[in-house]
Design a protein around this motif. Structure first.
Motif, PDB file in Angstrom:
ATOM      1  N   SER A 134       0.825  -1.204   0.000  1.00  0.00           N
ATOM      2  CA  SER A 134       0.000   0.000   0.000  1.00  0.00           C
ATOM      3  C   SER A 134       0.858   1.251   0.000  1.00  0.00           C
ATOM      4  O   SER A 134       2.055   1.216   0.266  1.00  0.00           O
ATOM      5  N   ARG A 135       0.223   2.372  -0.286  1.00  0.00           N
ATOM      6  CA  ARG A 135       0.880   3.668  -0.343  1.00  0.00           C
ATOM      7  C   ARG A 135       0.015   4.669   0.415  1.00  0.00           C
ATOM      8  O   ARG A 135      -1.211   4.644   0.303  1.00  0.00           O
ATOM      9  N   SER A 136       0.649   5.525   1.205  1.00  0.00           N
ATOM     10  CA  SER A 136      -0.120   6.491   1.978  1.00  0.00           C
ATOM     11  C   SER A 136       0.627   7.813   2.029  1.00  0.00           C
ATOM     12  O   SER A 136       1.860   7.846   2.041  1.00  0.00           O
ATOM     13  N   VAL A 137      -0.111   8.897   2.039  1.00  0.00           N
ATOM     14  CA  VAL A 137       0.455  10.228   2.186  1.00  0.00           C
ATOM     15  C   VAL A 137       0.185  10.697   3.609  1.00  0.00           C
ATOM     16  O   VAL A 137      -0.972  10.765   4.046  1.00  0.00           O
ATOM     17  N   VAL A 138       1.249  10.984   4.350  1.00  0.00           N
ATOM     18  CA  VAL A 138       1.102  11.423   5.737  1.00  0.00           C
ATOM     19  C   VAL A 138       1.938  12.676   5.940  1.00  0.00           C
ATOM     20  O   VAL A 138       2.958  12.877   5.271  1.00  0.00           O
ATOM     21  N   ILE A 156      10.322   6.132   0.627  1.00  0.00           N
ATOM     22  CA  ILE A 156       9.875   7.388   1.225  1.00  0.00           C
ATOM     23  C   ILE A 156      10.090   8.515   0.221  1.00  0.00           C
ATOM     24  O   ILE A 156      11.182   8.657  -0.340  1.00  0.00           O
ATOM     25  N   ALA A 157       9.050   9.293  -0.002  1.00  0.00           N
ATOM     26  CA  ALA A 157       9.114  10.477  -0.864  1.00  0.00           C
ATOM     27  C   ALA A 157       9.651  10.158  -2.261  1.00  0.00           C
ATOM     28  O   ALA A 157      10.277  11.004  -2.890  1.00  0.00           O
ATOM     29  N   ASP A 158       9.408   8.933  -2.720  1.00  0.00           N
ATOM     30  CA  ASP A 158       9.827   8.509  -4.063  1.00  0.00           C
ATOM     31  C   ASP A 158      11.323   8.658  -4.292  1.00  0.00           C
ATOM     32  O   ASP A 158      11.767   8.687  -5.453  1.00  0.00           O
ATOM     33  N   GLY A 159      12.107   8.724  -3.208  1.00  0.00           N
ATOM     34  CA  GLY A 159      13.524   8.945  -3.429  1.00  0.00           C
ATOM     35  C   GLY A 159      14.459   8.321  -2.416  1.00  0.00           C
ATOM     36  O   GLY A 159      15.680   8.383  -2.580  1.00  0.00           O
TER      37      GLY A 159
END
Length: 220
Positions: A134-138, A156-159
């Protein structure tokens, strides 16, 4: 630099920041290291056990400890290093680096475990469960915890990728986006198990605690 004598009921340790250790595979990957020696017998006799790094990440130096009123041994360190080949963008704003979170130290045989002081738990909000894949924005800051005995990968943060390969007993912290790492690339460690994984992230840094605090990675 920064010698610190750390006594426990089970034994004592000498913390130092040596300079000039040769890089050796997964060990001594930074330009300068910080770690501890078990003290074998009396300190004045100079008999020390094997050197263990406090932190395997990109940004950790000059740790110092103190004894809290309740007897706990608490460690702070500089989340930064001198003479580094990577950059710190905040220098353009007139400052760089910061301190790590306070860590409570406990003795586990011939090694020292590090974990965030429990007082930080009072700052936590409601937990957000995550399923595999899963993917979540926090919002920042956040505190992530998981228990695993096999392979895993967290991005984390696509990087910034944190991963563990059980077959190779290899944990990896890898920046895949230079705008996030600013020249920081890869740090690794050989671990028989990651066990409990905990990472605390804010706007400036991340600290990753593995195997009950036996291994820690910190980076800006």
């Amino acid at each position: 630099e920064c010698p610190d004598y750390i006594p426990f009921r089970e034994g004592a340790f000498l913390s130092v920041s040596p300079q000039g250790l040769p890089h050796d595979g997964e060990d001594w990957q930074n330009v300068y290291q910080s770690g501890y020696f078990p003290v074998l017998g009396e300190l004045a006799e100079g008999n020390l056990g094997a050197f263990t790094e406090w932190d395997r990440g990109f940004d950790f130096y000059a740790p110092q400890t103190f004894e809290a009123p309740d007897g706990r041994r608490i460690l702070f360190a500089w989340m930064g290093l001198p003479d580094i080949p990577y950059s710190t963008p905040t220098t353009a704003e007139g400052w760089q680096h910061c301190l790590t979170l306070p860590r409570v130290l406990t003795c586990d045989g011939g090694r020292v475990l590090q974990n965030p002081v429990p007082e930080l738990d009072a700052l936590l909000g409601e937990p957000l469960p995550l399923e595999d894949g899963s993917r979540s924005v926090v919002p920042l800051p956040f505190d992530f915890s998981a228990c695993t005995d096999g392979d895993f990968s967290v991005v984390i943060a696509d990087g910034l990728e944190l991963s563990y390969e059980r077959q190779q007993s290899l944990f990896t912290m890898k920046f895949t986006q230079d705008s996030l790492g600013c020249g920081r690339t890869v740090r690794t460690a050989r671990l028989p198990s990651c066990g409990q994984l905990r990472m605390i992230t804010d706007h400036s840094g991340i600290e990753v605690y593995l195997d009950g605090g036996a291994c820690v990675f910190s980076t800006r």
